[in-house]
Design a protein around this motif. Structure first.
Motif, PDB file in Angstrom:
ATOM      1  N   UNK A 274     -16.548  17.363  26.021  1.00  0.00           N
ATOM      2  CA  UNK A 274     -16.768  18.657  26.649  1.00  0.00           C
ATOM      3  C   UNK A 274     -18.136  19.228  26.314  1.00  0.00           C
ATOM      4  N   UNK A 275     -18.657  18.909  25.146  1.00  0.00           N
ATOM      5  CA  UNK A 275     -20.006  19.371  24.815  1.00  0.00           C
ATOM      6  C   UNK A 275     -21.018  18.728  25.752  1.00  0.00           C
ATOM      7  N   UNK A 276     -20.816  17.450  26.061  1.00  0.00           N
ATOM      8  CA  UNK A 276     -21.719  16.742  26.965  1.00  0.00           C
ATOM      9  C   UNK A 276     -21.614  17.290  28.391  1.00  0.00           C
ATOM     10  N   UNK A 277     -20.394  17.603  28.824  1.00  0.00           N
ATOM     11  CA  UNK A 277     -20.200  18.155  30.166  1.00  0.00           C
ATOM     12  C   UNK A 277     -20.811  19.550  30.287  1.00  0.00           C
ATOM     13  N   UNK A 278     -20.646  20.372  29.249  1.00  0.00           N
ATOM     14  CA  UNK A 278     -21.236  21.708  29.275  1.00  0.00           C
ATOM     15  C   UNK A 278     -22.754  21.614  29.284  1.00  0.00           C
ATOM     16  N   UNK A 279     -23.294  20.651  28.528  1.00  0.00           N
ATOM     17  CA  UNK A 279     -24.732  20.445  28.540  1.00  0.00           C
ATOM     18  C   UNK A 279     -25.226  20.042  29.925  1.00  0.00           C
ATOM     19  N   UNK A 280     -24.466  19.183  30.600  1.00  0.00           N
ATOM     20  CA  UNK A 280     -24.814  18.762  31.952  1.00  0.00           C
ATOM     21  C   UNK A 280     -24.754  19.943  32.921  1.00  0.00           C
ATOM     22  N   UNK A 281     -23.731  20.806  32.747  1.00  0.00           N
ATOM     23  CA  UNK A 281     -23.605  21.989  33.598  1.00  0.00           C
ATOM     24  C   UNK A 281     -24.769  22.950  33.384  1.00  0.00           C
ATOM     25  N   UNK A 282     -25.226  23.059  32.135  1.00  0.00           N
ATOM     26  CA  UNK A 282     -26.395  23.907  31.846  1.00  0.00           C
ATOM     27  C   UNK A 282     -27.637  23.376  32.560  1.00  0.00           C
TER      28      UNK A 282
END
Length: 320
Positions: A171-179
């Motif tokens: 989820x940290x990677x997905x949130x980073x991608x969303x940012x």
């Protein structure tokens, strides 16, 4: 601006750092929790306050309250407080949301009621309310599936520390991608019913421990082009029905099976503690996201997941 960012760096890291500092004194005054038939672990007042603090601070930050409520008490030697306790003290977080957004909720309900009376089905408040209701359906549907097909969910491998760590990292990677990819163009006045349904689907991911309801909906909102504060604000409103239903269902089960001697007061204290710290987290996060990105949470979640896996590998934590 720099001061605000530093304050939030301190706030997020305090969840782990402060609790680490109090490990030894808390272990001295606390006994090992013993299971109660209802699924709520026996605990003392101090443990309930600390777990209420963990729930309140982490419920609305995109770092997973479920993960922290599993990891922190295990790390302190208290054992897993159980799904029932975790769900019930979330009612304190719901009280905080209702408290903070009471004006908005009253306006939405009043406007939707007026729109229905005048058959104005294009009314914004009505569409927003329907979006929240539609967005609640996915998590109810998948939650019922879990109850039916995984009756022993409390002891399921999906609630293991290793699984939680992996979920936190992903989820940290997905949130980073969303940012990186999110356009952040639309504000609260440009939400649609479709936004409610789509964010509701991302909210259902929070049924996996470690994903974070706030984190999954904030990530989804950013991918959908919402501004950070708008995504967080809508996430809070969307969470009201889902978290309330989960808490009430578990509360009903606990009441029907009995709490066990001395379990009621700590449970009430945990709910109150969660309500106080949830309100602080809501107000702080919304103010923070007006001017700051979510990268502090992204790095925290990544470090949190890696730290758990490292502790498991070193034999400091059991993967249970």
């Amino acid at each position: 601006m720099a001061l605000l960012k530093r304050q939030w760096l301190v706030l997020v890291s305090a969840v782990s750092a402060a609790l680490s500092v109090v490990v030894f004194p808390l272990e001295i005054v606390s006994a090992q929790p013993s299971p109660v038939g209802s699924g709520v672990q026996q605990m003392n007042i101090l443990q309930a306050i600390v777990l209420g603090f963990v729930q309140g601070i982490t419920e609305f930050l995109p770092i997973s309250s479920t993960a922290h409520l599993k990891v922190v008490p295990v790390a302190l030697g208290w054992g897993d407080p159980g799904v029932a306790f975790t769900a019930i003290i979330q009612l304190g977080s719901i009280a905080a949301v209702l408290w903070y957004f009471w004006g908005d909720l009253a306006r939405i309900v009043k406007g939707a009621t007026r729109a229905i009376a005048h058959k104005d089905y294009d009314d914004y408040d009505l569409r927003l309310l329907l979006g929240i209701l539609l967005g609640t359906l996915p998590i109810i549907f998948f939650g019922l599936l879990i109850k039916k097909f995984i009756p022993d969910y409390d002891n399921s491998p999906i609630r293991s520390l290793g699984a939680i760590a992996i979920a936190s990292i992903v989820m940290s990677l997905l949130l980073g991608l969303a940012e990186k990819l999110g356009k952040r163009e639309r504000d609260f006045e440009h939400l649609t019913m479709q936004d409610g349904l789509l964010m509701g689907l991302t909210q259902s991911l929070a049924l996996i421990p470690g994903v974070s309801r706030s984190g999954s909906t904030l990530t989804g909102g950013l991918f959908m082009g919402l501004q950070r504060e708008t995504a967080a604000r809508f996430s809070f409103l969307l969470g009201i029905p889902a978290i309330t239903l989960a808490g009430l269902v578990e509360l009903k089960d606990v009441v029907s099976t009995g709490l066990g001697d001395g379990a009621l007061i700590p449970l009430v204290v945990g709910v109150i503690s969660a309500a106080i710290f949830s309100y602080i987290a809501i107000a702080g996060l919304l103010r923070f996201l007006k001017t700051q990105s979510t990268w502090v949470f992204i790095w925290y979640r990544l470090a949190f997941g890696i730290a758990i896996l490292g502790a498991i590998s070193a034999g400091l934590l059991n993967n249970s």
